[in-house]
Design a protein around this motif. Structure first.
Motif, short mmCIF file in Angstrom:
data_model
loop_
_atom_site.label_atom_id
_atom_site.label_comp_id
_atom_site.label_asym_id
_atom_site.label_seq_id
_atom_site.Cartn_x
_atom_site.Cartn_y
_atom_site.Cartn_z
N LEU A 127 -27.14 101.48 -65.96
CA LEU A 127 -28.46 101.56 -66.12
C LEU A 127 -29.17 100.54 -65.12
O LEU A 127 -29.79 99.72 -65.49
CB LEU A 127 -28.90 100.94 -67.53
N PHE A 128 -28.81 100.89 -63.96
CA PHE A 128 -29.38 100.26 -62.80
C PHE A 128 -30.79 99.92 -62.59
O PHE A 128 -31.25 98.79 -62.05
CB PHE A 128 -28.82 101.05 -61.26
N TRP A 129 -31.66 100.65 -63.33
CA TRP A 129 -33.08 100.50 -63.10
C TRP A 129 -33.34 99.14 -63.92
O TRP A 129 -34.55 98.43 -63.74
CB TRP A 129 -33.80 101.68 -63.91
N ALA A 130 -32.56 98.43 -64.76
CA ALA A 130 -32.85 97.47 -65.50
C ALA A 130 -32.90 96.27 -64.50
O ALA A 130 -33.48 94.97 -64.87
CB ALA A 130 -31.67 97.10 -66.64
N VAL A 131 -32.21 96.41 -63.52
CA VAL A 131 -32.30 95.22 -62.43
C VAL A 131 -33.64 95.20 -61.56
O VAL A 131 -34.01 94.09 -61.80
CB VAL A 131 -31.01 95.50 -61.46
N GLY A 132 -34.13 96.36 -61.53
CA GLY A 132 -35.60 96.47 -61.17
C GLY A 132 -36.26 95.82 -61.81
O GLY A 132 -37.21 95.13 -61.42
N VAL A 133 -36.22 96.21 -63.18
CA VAL A 133 -37.37 95.83 -64.31
C VAL A 133 -37.09 94.15 -64.23
O VAL A 133 -38.13 93.55 -64.26
CB VAL A 133 -36.65 96.23 -65.71
N GLY A 134 -35.83 93.59 -64.46
CA GLY A 134 -35.76 92.05 -64.23
C GLY A 134 -36.51 91.55 -63.15
O GLY A 134 -37.30 90.34 -63.33
N ASN A 135 -36.34 92.12 -61.98
CA ASN A 135 -36.72 91.55 -60.76
C ASN A 135 -38.20 91.33 -60.61
O ASN A 135 -38.98 90.60 -60.25
CB ASN A 135 -36.15 92.34 -59.32
N ARG A 136 -38.85 92.67 -61.22
CA ARG A 136 -40.43 92.54 -61.31
C ARG A 136 -41.16 91.74 -62.19
O ARG A 136 -42.01 91.04 -61.83
CB ARG A 136 -40.82 94.11 -61.68
N MET A 137 -40.12 91.59 -63.37
CA MET A 137 -40.79 90.67 -64.34
C MET A 137 -40.32 89.00 -64.14
O MET A 137 -40.57 88.29 -65.19
CB MET A 137 -40.35 91.01 -65.83
N ASN A 138 -39.31 88.82 -63.20
CA ASN A 138 -39.06 87.58 -62.88
C ASN A 138 -38.12 86.87 -64.13
O ASN A 138 -38.03 86.09 -64.55
CB ASN A 138 -40.08 86.45 -62.67
N ILE A 139 -37.13 88.04 -64.50
CA ILE A 139 -36.27 87.70 -65.61
C ILE A 139 -34.68 88.08 -64.94
O ILE A 139 -34.57 89.10 -64.51
CB ILE A 139 -36.53 88.60 -66.95
N PRO A 140 -33.89 87.03 -65.06
CA PRO A 140 -32.54 87.28 -64.48
C PRO A 140 -31.70 88.25 -65.16
O PRO A 140 -32.00 88.32 -66.28
CB PRO A 140 -31.86 85.87 -64.78
N VAL A 141 -30.87 89.00 -64.56
CA VAL A 141 -30.21 90.13 -65.11
C VAL A 141 -28.76 89.93 -64.89
O VAL A 141 -28.35 89.69 -63.80
CB VAL A 141 -30.62 91.55 -64.42
N ALA A 142 -27.91 90.24 -65.97
CA ALA A 142 -26.38 90.24 -65.88
C ALA A 142 -26.20 91.63 -66.02
O ALA A 142 -26.39 92.03 -67.02
CB ALA A 142 -26.11 89.23 -66.85
#
Length: 439
Positions: free
Chosen positions: A103-118
């Protein structure tokens, strides 16, 4: 947020349970589709894990095998928007996103919302590094897959020992799906953490390559198997099949499971069933929706059930072998229980896992010798192989059983207190504390 499939949901939930049990101040929202909530919503879990739900990807996700490509596309186009809406609604505010790598799009979501992604990788490290170095396969003319080159050996992928091209699971018959899978690779380097579901000792060379490749923390989280303390045997009438196992001699039962997603053809299933019957070997077969037909074919020497607690079965003293499709969760659980394998991979990473089991770790045999062909493995072949495999006096069998026991000890040491797995999990929790204060 796991990919909506059993082999993705289970390891992520098991890891979340591990995190939650280690620190009660960690609050985990486990996001699943509405259909998956109906399947797992009543399973026991710690109080600091709650469910969040989003709409189904397709009307019934359990039929995704009928059109795997369309299902994959749907997970890329239909999940992101409801996931973002859910993030906005959660209280307290989300401080870290852990998302399945696919679910690679979750990385983009985190980066846009300034939330770290594991990024959570649910397969072997070897599979991950082969995907990461797909450009080398292209450069050397080995991707797209070419059946004429299937016997060639590849020895240029960092961390991977020389490997026959047929064991690199980039199936030339379905380039569309393969291309979609490879598209997740560039997104990993945009995450803040990488979580690998394997212990360091099993794939140490690969892990060292990956750790050097990325600028952010990479963790070998370990086996990530269910914790019996959470009562994983919920309401499935375990006692009946456990009682049957209790009555069988030590190491006499062959456990069979071909996974919860794709399976072999009906014709091949029938050959396996009749081969088992003719072998005279005791067996325990989890066959989902085909139990009635298979019971008729198999006779009465074994047990055919639609569901079981796999880890409980594999850890039972009467079980002496595992005929497996080689999904990564099944591979890990079999190794943790010290059980040798008969490998029957069907698709994708299962092919590579079979190679690891047979060639690298030497704890199993292949059922299907020629991975290039769609020919059936006949009942005669299966009967002969099963008889030999379950013969505890056979010298070859003794050797793989000894090695399986050695790997079991490696796995147990890794997940024990102070082991490499626990050390990695504790380090990840410590890194989470840099995102938000947890006591």
């Amino acid at each position: 947020m796991p990919y909506p499939g059993r082999g993705h949901i289970n390891p992520m939930m098991n890891f979340c349970k591990t995190l939650a049990s280690k620190n009660s101040n960690i609050l985990i929202t486990f996001v699943v589709t509405e259909e998956w909530l109906s399947f797992i919503g009543s399973d026991p879990k710690p109080d600091n894990i709650r469910f969040g739900t989003i709409p189904n990807v397709i009307p019934s996700e359990l039929v995704r095998a009928a059109d795997a490509y369309s299902f994959t596309i749907a997970t890329r186009t239909k999940l992101e928007a409801p996931f973002v809406r859910l993030l906005d609604q959660l209280e307290p505010p989300v401080t870290v996103i852990m998302a399945d790598t696919f679910l690679f799009w979750a990385v983009g979501v985190g980066n846009r919302m300034n939330i770290p992604v594991a990024s959570f990788w649910p397969m072997s490290q070897s599979m991950f590094t082969i995907m990461q170095h797909a450009d080398l396969l292209v450069k050397n003319g080995h991707l797209p897959a070419d059946s004429a080159k299937s016997e060639e050996h590849v020895n240029y992928i960092p961390g991977i020992s020389s490997i026959n091209l047929v064991n690199i699971p980039f199936d030339g018959r379905n380039q569309q799906t393969m291309q979609r899978i490879l598209e997740v690779v560039p997104w990993v380097k945009k995450a803040q953490y990488l979580l690998l579901t394997s212990i360091y000792e099993l794939e140490s060379k690969v892990f060292d390559v990956l750790k050097a490749k990325f600028s952010f923390p990479v963790y070998a989280m370990g086996q990530i198997v269910p914790n019996f303390d959470f009562g994983e045997n919920t309401n499935h009438n375990d006692n009946n099949y456990l009682h049957w196992l209790d009555c069988q001699p030590k190491s006499s039962v062959l456990y069979i499971s071909m996974g919860s997603f794709l399976s072999v053809s009906i014709a091949q299933m029938d050959e396996i069933a009749v081969g088992l019957r003719d072998s005279g070997v005791r067996f325990f077969w989890v066959a989902r929706d085909e139990t009635s037909r298979l019971k008729e074919l198999c006779g009465h020497i074994g047990l055919v059930v639609p569901w079981c607690n796999q880890l409980r079965i594999l850890s039972h003293s009467s079980v002496g072998g595992f005929l497996s499709h080689c999904g990564w969760s099944s591979t890990r659980e079999g190794m943790l229980c010290g059980i040798p394998f008969l490998t029957f991979p069907i698709i994708f990473d299962q092919i590579l896992n079979s190679k690891l089991i047979v060639e690298d770790w030497k704890i199993g045999w292949r059922v299907k010798q020629d991975m290039k062909m769609d020919n059936l493995v006949t009942r005669v072949e299966i009967s002969r192989l099963v008889q030999k495999f379950m013969n505890l006096e056979n010298d070859e069998v003794k050797e793989i059983r000894t090695r399986a026991s050695e790997f079991q000890r490696v796995c147990q040491r890794a997940i024990a207190k102070g082991g490499s797995s626990e050390t990695s999990i504790n380090a990840f929790i410590q890194d989470l504390s840099q995102c938000v204060v947890i006591e």
